[in-house]
Design a protein around this motif. Structure first.
Motif, mmCIF file in Angstrom:
data_model
loop_
_atom_site.group_PDB
_atom_site.id
_atom_site.type_symbol
_atom_site.label_atom_id
_atom_site.label_comp_id
_atom_site.label_asym_id
_atom_site.label_seq_id
_atom_site.Cartn_x
_atom_site.Cartn_y
_atom_site.Cartn_z
ATOM 1 N N THR A 62 28.795 49.516 -18.428
ATOM 2 C CA THR A 62 29.014 48.234 -17.803
ATOM 3 C C THR A 62 27.732 47.734 -17.677
ATOM 4 O OG1 THR A 62 28.666 49.236 -15.402
ATOM 5 C CG2 THR A 62 31.019 49.049 -16.371
ATOM 6 N N ASP A 72 21.743 46.506 -18.417
ATOM 7 C CA ASP A 72 22.545 47.620 -18.105
ATOM 8 C C ASP A 72 22.369 48.132 -16.635
ATOM 9 O OD1 ASP A 72 20.283 49.117 -17.804
ATOM 10 O OD2 ASP A 72 20.485 50.338 -19.707
ATOM 11 N N ASP A 73 23.208 49.005 -16.453
ATOM 12 C CA ASP A 73 23.130 49.466 -14.800
ATOM 13 C C ASP A 73 21.880 49.951 -14.270
ATOM 14 O OD1 ASP A 73 25.958 49.033 -14.414
ATOM 15 O OD2 ASP A 73 26.720 50.934 -15.160
ATOM 16 N N ARG A 94 29.924 44.109 -14.691
ATOM 17 C CA ARG A 94 30.224 44.719 -13.410
ATOM 18 C C ARG A 94 29.811 43.755 -12.170
ATOM 19 N NH1 ARG A 94 27.173 47.337 -9.640
ATOM 20 N NH2 ARG A 94 25.517 47.606 -11.170
#
Length: 72
Positions: A2, A20-21, A62
């Motif tokens: 996500t 990115d996360d 997300r």
């Protein structure tokens, strides 16, 4: 995987970052003006669609944050 989308729209340009996360930069795109008080609805939609298409519509976002000039 996500991703997180960050968008900063100003009077002369709009910067969009995809991370990115873990906060690692995946991609950065630059577009034209993003001042919401200077653009009409169609122009704003075109800008947002350009951002979506620029990163690829297959990305699972997300979270997203928008900071747009001209918005109170």
């Amino acid at each position: 995987m996500t991703f997180i989308l960050s968008v900063e729209g100003g009077g002369t340009k709009t910067s969009a970052l995809l991370t990115d996360d873990q906060g690692q930069l995946i991609s950065r795109l630059v577009f034209g003006p993003g001042n919401a008080s200077l653009l009409n609805e169609n122009q704003l939609l075109k800008l947002f669609k350009g951002i979506k298409e620029g990163f690829g519509s297959d990305k699972k976002i997300r979270a997203a944050g928008f900071c747009m000039a001209g918005v109170i």
